[in-house]
Every structure is written in structure tokens, then in C-alpha cells.
Write a protein that holds these residues in place. Structure first.
Motif, mmCIF file in Angstrom:
data_model
loop_
_atom_site.group_PDB
_atom_site.id
_atom_site.type_symbol
_atom_site.label_atom_id
_atom_site.label_comp_id
_atom_site.label_asym_id
_atom_site.label_seq_id
_atom_site.Cartn_x
_atom_site.Cartn_y
_atom_site.Cartn_z
ATOM 1 N N ARG B 21 0.898 -1.393 -0.117
ATOM 2 C CA ARG B 21 0.103 -0.054 -0.012
ATOM 3 C C ARG B 21 0.695 1.252 0.030
ATOM 4 N N ASN B 22 0.880 1.961 -1.159
ATOM 5 C CA ASN B 22 1.526 3.344 -1.080
ATOM 6 C C ASN B 22 2.759 3.447 -0.517
ATOM 7 N N ILE B 23 3.594 2.562 -1.100
ATOM 8 C CA ILE B 23 5.054 2.824 -0.397
ATOM 9 C C ILE B 23 5.919 3.751 -1.150
ATOM 10 N N ASN B 24 7.007 4.454 -0.539
ATOM 11 C CA ASN B 24 7.684 5.166 -0.989
ATOM 12 C C ASN B 24 9.138 5.014 -0.566
ATOM 13 N N PHE B 25 10.096 4.926 -1.402
ATOM 14 C CA PHE B 25 11.517 4.896 -0.832
ATOM 15 C C PHE B 25 12.601 4.704 -1.950
ATOM 16 N N GLU B 26 13.732 5.110 -1.712
ATOM 17 C CA GLU B 26 14.917 5.317 -2.988
ATOM 18 C C GLU B 26 15.991 4.423 -2.372
ATOM 19 N N VAL B 27 16.461 3.745 -3.312
ATOM 20 C CA VAL B 27 17.836 2.769 -3.226
ATOM 21 C C VAL B 27 18.740 3.809 -3.925
ATOM 22 N N LYS B 28 19.792 4.169 -3.283
ATOM 23 C CA LYS B 28 20.789 4.985 -4.162
ATOM 24 C C LYS B 28 21.565 4.167 -4.797
ATOM 25 N N ASN B 29 22.360 4.605 -5.879
ATOM 26 C CA ASN B 29 23.330 3.881 -6.605
ATOM 27 C C ASN B 29 24.286 3.310 -5.986
ATOM 28 N N GLY B 30 24.427 1.879 -5.908
ATOM 29 C CA GLY B 30 25.548 1.368 -5.008
ATOM 30 C C GLY B 30 25.425 1.046 -3.793
ATOM 31 N N GLU B 31 23.940 1.336 -3.424
ATOM 32 C CA GLU B 31 23.583 1.284 -2.061
ATOM 33 C C GLU B 31 23.047 -0.520 -1.802
ATOM 34 N N PHE B 32 23.141 -0.880 -0.645
ATOM 35 C CA PHE B 32 22.514 -2.145 -0.035
ATOM 36 C C PHE B 32 21.423 -2.115 0.863
ATOM 37 N N VAL B 33 20.362 -2.203 0.488
ATOM 38 C CA VAL B 33 18.951 -1.843 1.180
ATOM 39 C C VAL B 33 18.498 -3.376 1.307
ATOM 40 N N ALA B 34 18.090 -3.690 2.398
ATOM 41 C CA ALA B 34 17.359 -4.730 3.190
ATOM 42 C C ALA B 34 15.729 -4.362 3.095
ATOM 43 N N LEU B 35 14.892 -5.145 2.404
ATOM 44 C CA LEU B 35 13.469 -5.053 2.858
ATOM 45 C C LEU B 35 13.264 -6.320 3.923
ATOM 46 N N LEU B 36 12.851 -5.623 5.011
ATOM 47 C CA LEU B 36 12.740 -6.620 6.128
ATOM 48 C C LEU B 36 11.293 -6.976 6.716
ATOM 49 N N GLY B 37 10.788 -7.784 6.970
ATOM 50 C CA GLY B 37 9.484 -8.107 7.435
ATOM 51 C C GLY B 37 9.007 -9.354 7.674
ATOM 52 N N PRO B 38 7.924 -9.767 8.542
ATOM 53 C CA PRO B 38 7.672 -10.982 8.514
ATOM 54 C C PRO B 38 6.647 -11.419 7.431
ATOM 55 N N SER B 39 6.568 -12.876 7.093
ATOM 56 C CA SER B 39 5.788 -13.470 5.713
ATOM 57 C C SER B 39 4.884 -12.782 5.582
ATOM 58 N N GLY B 40 4.265 -12.323 4.435
ATOM 59 C CA GLY B 40 3.097 -11.810 4.057
ATOM 60 C C GLY B 40 2.907 -10.327 4.132
ATOM 61 N N CYS B 41 4.271 -9.802 4.476
ATOM 62 C CA CYS B 41 4.386 -8.068 4.777
ATOM 63 C C CYS B 41 4.394 -7.162 3.333
ATOM 64 N N GLY B 42 4.439 -7.893 2.389
ATOM 65 C CA GLY B 42 4.660 -7.431 1.151
ATOM 66 C C GLY B 42 5.927 -7.310 0.436
ATOM 67 N N LYS B 43 7.033 -7.590 1.170
ATOM 68 C CA LYS B 43 8.142 -7.519 0.788
ATOM 69 C C LYS B 43 8.786 -7.973 -0.579
ATOM 70 N N SER B 44 8.163 -9.391 -0.747
ATOM 71 C CA SER B 44 8.396 -9.925 -1.904
ATOM 72 C C SER B 44 7.666 -9.248 -3.189
ATOM 73 N N SER B 45 6.405 -8.929 -2.645
ATOM 74 C CA SER B 45 5.625 -8.374 -3.918
ATOM 75 C C SER B 45 6.451 -7.052 -4.364
ATOM 76 N N THR B 46 6.792 -6.353 -3.405
ATOM 77 C CA THR B 46 7.698 -5.106 -3.637
ATOM 78 C C THR B 46 8.933 -5.464 -4.718
ATOM 79 N N MET B 47 9.632 -6.342 -4.314
ATOM 80 C CA MET B 47 10.757 -6.799 -4.928
ATOM 81 C C MET B 47 10.299 -7.258 -6.579
ATOM 82 N N ARG B 48 9.309 -8.219 -6.495
ATOM 83 C CA ARG B 48 9.073 -8.627 -7.932
ATOM 84 C C ARG B 48 8.438 -7.529 -8.712
ATOM 85 N N MET B 49 7.783 -6.397 -7.973
ATOM 86 C CA MET B 49 7.486 -5.293 -9.028
ATOM 87 C C MET B 49 8.566 -4.474 -9.557
ATOM 88 N N ILE B 50 9.504 -4.542 -8.716
ATOM 89 C CA ILE B 50 11.017 -3.895 -9.208
ATOM 90 C C ILE B 50 11.550 -4.596 -10.210
#
Lengths: 286, 373
Positions: B21-50
Motif C-alpha cells: 500500500r502506497n510505499i515510497n523509498f529510494e535505493v541510491k546507486n551502489g547502496e545495499f538496502v534490505a526489505l525486512l518484515g514477517p512473511s506476508g508483509c509485501g516485501k516479496s511483492s515489492t521486489m517482484r514489482m521492481i
């Protein structure tokens, strides 16, 4: 220790059961093959004669007088072509069912319902339909109509398709979705993914399905009996033609039946390895 | 390399399931960002959209400022490593690595050079002629990484790549991945439900829960100043202790009162005591709780020992306090029997307070207005 184990009563019972089952399943085939080499006088005597002079008369009769090669050609043509149709259609359909589940399972179930009535219930309507189609130009061009192979190809495709789709859906479901995701990221489009990644992995499943379809078409009797007369007649019906008004010609029947069993027997023996692999598909995926 | 920007991104699946739902964030060039959350929190969907494997139902994803919503996965130049490795079981390791290059139309000499380079980088040279079925989980995942990387992608996505592995392999893979990032400078997004992995590797962590972002920050920030009680409870092992209570003015000092326990608010909150919400939750990490067997010592709370686990490097003492159960990390020398009465002291520097009704953290130092929200 191991030696002791193999002589327990349970082990003895196990082997006894194996012998009983093997005898029950192999006896008819043995009878068939032995009878096909017996002279006419030796076949129906009691007690049965196990020592006789083998003869090829029955084969000569079946192959030349009854034109059995023609039946084999028909059967092979119908079985192979209908199997190819079934495999092409069912692999596309079941891939779609496995991945996109159209109709939320309802369509898949509907497909199964077409197998829920006995063949005899549809064979007469089929007869009438093919009779009508056979008189049209389209029917003549495509070889569909009474006593034409197209009629059997269409019927067998219709009959095998639901079964093939159901069998293959589970094979496709077993292929990890990530493999397809990965291939899409590698630059393949969906059709290329299906062709390059999914189908090679589903090959054992497709082989099993093809074998079942081929066996069904090869052994089918009812449709062939009703829909063909002579030109498109297949072996199962051909064997039946030795049941004459003057009596059953057991020798030629046995010879014809042996000839019709042989190709499938060889075929299954060769593909046995794939069938076992296909049936245990889930266990071998990487 | 690329900078990735997500702007009001949403994902709604058929049947009105809102995964993101309506998420905003930025991953800068060369940055290592982790999407962390319990299962079903939408992190995998977010990655699959990227990655472009999933359609974006709302909002826009930008790569280097250019919207990529309509781009196919192949045109986004992303690579992905999967939890299940996703190696093609019918191909050798070598062919698995070569597969993405061949699909891009490389010549055999180019393919071979690239495959050998990454095989060396991930210590796979010995395995090149094996089939995927003959590999251990750790080996398979190293090949999964190598296969994702051979194309030298602009963005490298990892979807729980090591959660199938055993503990020892996980430690090793963590180092390999982190080192790979430092060496090659890839923009990396790493999906995980394991906070320890996120902490160990990521420059910044995006904590998600039920399709929304709860907090974005470096690991220390998230660990020390969680934005709400969910983040506080999700991050940290053993988990944070919580105590419900209310502010209470007593002899001119603001006290936190919970049942018959009462202790003063830390100094940074004293002057804002009158603006605190009526129902509060105090959170304190087990590492910031000290346990004493001396019942007469000054303390913030009393209880009796439920169980004491000696981990050799430290001990974890679980203390029963009738209404709640607290955990404290103590030196390994500490030992106590069950039912033994103990007193607890909380380090005021690391006490955190949350509005019980909203779950939001009370933050004075950064924004005084927060209290009145």
C-alpha cells in the motif's frame, strides 16, 4: 542375519503372492502366443496339448487373407496422430491451468465432467455427426466421416484430452515458478520460457501422458467398431472379424492378437524407464 | 548501476488483496538496502514489482529517474537470486551460468570468459561440470548468485537467498554476499524476514508490515530508535520487553507507573511529561536490563526467575512479573534457580516509549510536535 530374514513365513507368503499374480496376469498372454502357433486341430482339444508341431499358418491367414497389415497401418496412423494432437493441446492447456488457474478451478472441473459418462452414451450421436460431416466438402477434405481415419482421430483426441490435461497439470505445477521468473529476467518472453524452460522440464510427464494416450488409442474398440467398416478399420475390430458366422477362428484370432500386442509391448518396455521417472517426477526435480 | 525510486507504489491482487500500500523509498546507486518484515508483509511483492515480474497496480517505479512500469524484466537490466535457487535442473552448472549470456546472443568465447570469471569470484570452478541435483544448498545458492550476476546487471535483487541453508552455510553466504557488494559496488535489494541478516549486510533497512513501510533507516537507528512498537518488537534478539503503563506526576517528577511498579521517566522526557498520551508502552531491550539477586537494592521492577539459559558467552534470564514476562541478558556467571526472587533495573538511556493507542514512538529530540499527534 540377512539370511534368516529372507526365509521368514512372511517372505514365503510374499513370493507365493508374486507367483500367483504373475501367473494370473501372464497366463492369457502365454495362451495367446502358444495358440497362435498351434495347428487348427490342436487348439480346442481337451485336455490341452502342450506338445505340438508349431505352424505359421495362422499368421499367414491373418496377414494375407484377412489383410491385417492394413489394419495395423490404420491403427498406427490414428493412434499417433491423435496422440500428437492431444499432447500439443493438453500441454498448452495444462500449463495455463497450472500457472494462471483460469476459471478458478471450475473450467478444470468441467473438463473432467466430460469423462463422467460411458463411451457408449456418445458413440451413437458421434455416428450421426460423422455421417453428416462425411457428406460435406470439409469432411471429405479433412478425411473426417464414417469409415475415415479422421473420425477416429477426432474421437480419440476428444476422449484423451481431459485425462491428459488432468495428468499434466500436476507435472507443470511441480516445476518451480522461480525457474520461469529467472528465465524471464534472463530475457526470454513467455512463449520462449514455455519452450526453452518449462517443456524440457515437463518432458517426463509429457512422455507418460503420450504413452497412456497411445495405448488407449491402440486398444480402443467401441468407437472403431461403430465408426469404421473397412477402409479405416483398426486392429481391435480386425481381430473381432475372425468371429465369423461359421465359428470363431481361434488360430487367426490368436495370431492377430499377438501381432497387435507386440508393438505396444516393445514400446512400453523401451519407455519403462521414462514412465517410472515420470510418475515419480516430484522427487527428481533439481 | 542505477538509483531506484518507488513513488506511491501499490500492489492489489485479484480479489482485492492489498499486498503493498502506497510505499515510497529510494535505493541510491551502489547502496545495499534490505526489505525486512514477517512473511506476508509485501516485501516479496515489492521486489517482484521492481524486477518487473509483477504488474504495478499503483504508483511509479523509476530507475535513474526514468519510469520503468511498462518495461519488461529483460529491459530493466535486473538480476535476481531466488530462495529456491532456481537452477535449471537439466543443465550443468556451466550451462546454467551461460544461459543468460546465450540468451543475450554472446559468442562462445565471451560466454566462457564471463562464466570463468564469476566461477572464480564465487569459488565455483570445481563445480562447473556438475548437475544441480548433485550440489549442496550452499553450492547451489552460490551458483544462483553467479548466474544472476554474469550479466552484470544494473540492479541485483535477492529474494531470501539464504533462508533455506543451515546456520553455518548462512554465515558463510552472508560474508560472500556482503563482500561481493563491496567489491563490485552493485545496487542491491535484499528481501529477508531475518533481522540478523538485514543488520549484518544492509546499509539501510526498510521495515515492512502488512503492506506498508514502518521505518527506513540504518540498522543502529532501527535497533535503537524504532519508529513504532512493531519495529521495536520485530527487530532484536531476544525481542524487546514491553511494559504498559501511564505517566504520573509524583513530587514534581514525571514517573512511569505500571501496576504497583513506578520509576522515573528518563531526563529527556521529564520536561514533556504533561504532553504524554495517557496510555503508554515502555520498551527496553534485554541487553539493557540488569538483574540482581539482592532484593533490597534499588530497582525498577521485581519478579521471580522463570528460567535461566546459559549460552556460555552470556545468559538469558526470563523473569516472571505476574502480568508480564521480561528477558534480560546477563554475564554468563549469573545463575539463579527458578522461583528465585530478583530485582530488575532498566538503563534509562535505552528506555523507549510508545503511544499505546497508535503504537508510534514518543520522540522528543527530533520533533516535539510528535507528542501532540
Amino acid at each position: 542375519m540377512l539370511q534368516q530374514r529372507s526365509s521368514t513365513p512372511i517372505e514365503i507368503l510374499r513370493y507365493a503372492l508374486i507367483v500367483v499374480i504373475l501367473t494370473a496376469s501372464l497366463f492369457p498372454i502365454a495362451w495367446l502366443i502358444i495358440t497362435s502357433f498351434k495347428p487348427a486341430d490342436d487348439i480346442m482339444v481337451s485336455p490341452p496339448r502342450f506338445i505340438f508341431t508349431p505352424t505359421l499358418d495362422n499368421y499367414t491367414y491373418a496377414l494375407h487373407k484377412a489383410n491385417f497389415m492394413h489394419f495395423i497401418q490404420n491403427t498406427l496412423y490414428v493412434a499417433v496422430v491423435s496422440t500428437v494432437f492431444v499432447i500439443v493441446l493438453s500441454s498448452l492447456a495444462s500449463y495455463s491451468f497450472a500457472r494462471y488457474n483460469p476459471g478458478g478451478g471450475n473450467i478444470l472441473f468441467f473438463i473432467l465432467t466430460t469423462k463422467m459418462f460411458p463411451a457408449i452414451a456418445v458413440v451413437l450421436p458421434y455416428f450421426l455427426i460423422f455421417k453428416e460431416i462425411g457428406d460435406t466438402a470439409v469432411g471429405k477434405a479433412l478425411g473426417i466421416g464414417l469409415d475415415r481415419p479422421g473420425a477416429l482421430i477426432v474421437s480419440y483426441t476428444m476422449f484423451n484430452l481431459p485425462f491428459a490435461i488432468w495428468l499434466m497439470v500436476s507435472f507443470f505445477q511441480d516445476i518451480p515458478r522461480e525457474l520461469e521468473d529467472s528465465a524471464r529476467l534472463d530475457g526470454y518472453n513467455r512463449l520462449q520460457v514455455l519452450w526453452r524452460v518449462v517443456l524440457p522440464l515437463a518432458a517426463p510427464g509429457i512422455a507418460v501422458t503420450a504413452i497412456f494416450c497411445l495405448l488407449f488409442s491402440w486398444n480402443e474398440f467401441l468407437f472403431a467398431y461403430i465408426l469404421t467398416r473397412d477402409a479405416a478399420r483398426t486392429i481391435t475390430v480386425g481381430v473381432e472379424s475372425f468371429f465369423t458366422l461359421r465359428g470363431i477362428l481361434w488360430g487367426p484370432v490368436a495370431a492377430a492378437a499377438t501381432i497387435s500386442v507386440a508393438p505396444m509391448l516393445v514400446f512400453v518396455l523401451i519407455l519403462q524407464r521414462y514412465m517410472v521417472r515420470g510418475l515419480t517426477f516430484g522427487a527428481v526435480r533439481g | 548501476m542505477a538509483t531506484i525510486t518507488l513513488e506511491n507504489v501499490s500492489k492489489t491482487y485479484a480479489g482485492n488483496v492489498e499486498a503493498v500500500r502506497n510505499i515510497n523509498f529510494e535505493v541510491k546507486n551502489g547502496e545495499f538496502v534490505a526489505l525486512l518484515g514477517p512473511s506476508g508483509c509485501g516485501k516479496s511483492s515489492t521486489m517482484r514489482m521492481i524486477a518487473g515480474l509483477e504488474e504495478i497496480t499503483g504508483g511509479t517505479i523509476y530507475f535513474d529517474g526514468k519510469p520503468v512500469n511498462r518495461l519488461r524484466p529483460r529491459d530493466r537490466k535486473v538480476a535476481m537470486a531466488f530462495e529456491t535457487y532456481a537452477l535449471y535442473p537439466t543443465l550443468t552448472v556451466y550451462e546454467n551460468l551461460a544461459f543468460p549470456l546465450r540468451s543475450a546472443g554472446w559468442s562462445q568465447a565471451q560466454v566462457d570468459a564471463k562464466v570463468q570469471e564469476f566461477a572464480r569470484l564465487l569459488e565455483l570452478t570445481r563445480l562447473l561440470h556438475r548437475m544441480p541435483g548433485e550440489l549442496s544448498g550452499g553450492q547451489a545458492q552460490r551458483i544462483g548468485l553467479a548466474r544472476a550476476l554474469v550479466r552484470e546487471p544494473a540492479v541485483f535483487l535477492l529474494d531470501e537467498p539464504i533462508s533455506h541453508l543451515d546456520t553455518r552455510q548462512r554465515f558463510r553466504m552472508r560474508q560472500i554476499i556482503k563482500r561481493l557488494h563491496l567489491e563490485k559496488g552493485y545496487t542491491m535489494i535484499y528481501v529477508t524476514h531475518d533481522q540478523e541478516e538485514a543488520m549484518a549486510m544492509a546499509d539501510r533497512i526498510v521495515v515492512m508490515h502488512e503492506g506498508v513501510i514502518r521505518q527506513i533507516g540504518a540498522s543502529t537507528e532501527i535497533y535503537r530508535d524504532p519508529a513504532d512498537d512493531f519495529v521495536a518488537g520485530f527487530v532484536g534478539e531476544p525481542p524487546m520487553n514491553f511494559l504498559e503503563g501511564a505517566p504520573n506526576l509524583c513530587d514534581g517528577a514525571w514517573m512511569f507507573r505500571s501496576g504497583d511498579r513506578q520509576f522515573p521517566f528518563p531526563n529527556w522526557l521529564q520536561s514533556h511529561g504533561d504532553k504524554l498520551p495517557a496510555a503508554l508502552k515502555m520498551g527496553i531491550r534485554p541487553y539493557d536490563v540488569s538483574v540482581s539477586l539482592d532484593s533490597s537494592a534499588p530497582c525498577d521492577a521485581k519478579g521471580e526467575v522463570f528460567v535461566c539459559e546459559n549460552m556460555c558467552d552470556y545468559s538469558v534470564v526470563t523473569v516472571d512479573m505476574a502480568d508480564v514476562r521480561f528477558q534480560a541478558v546477563t554475564p554468563p556467571s549469573f545463575s539463579a534457580n527458578r522461583h528465585q526472587p530478583v530485582s530488575l533495573k532498566f538503563d534509562p538511556t535505552f528506555m523507549r516509549f510508545f503511544d499505546k493507542s497508535t503504537g508510534k514512538a514518543i520522540q522528543v529530540s527530533t520533533n516535539v510536535q510528535r507528542i501532540n499527534e
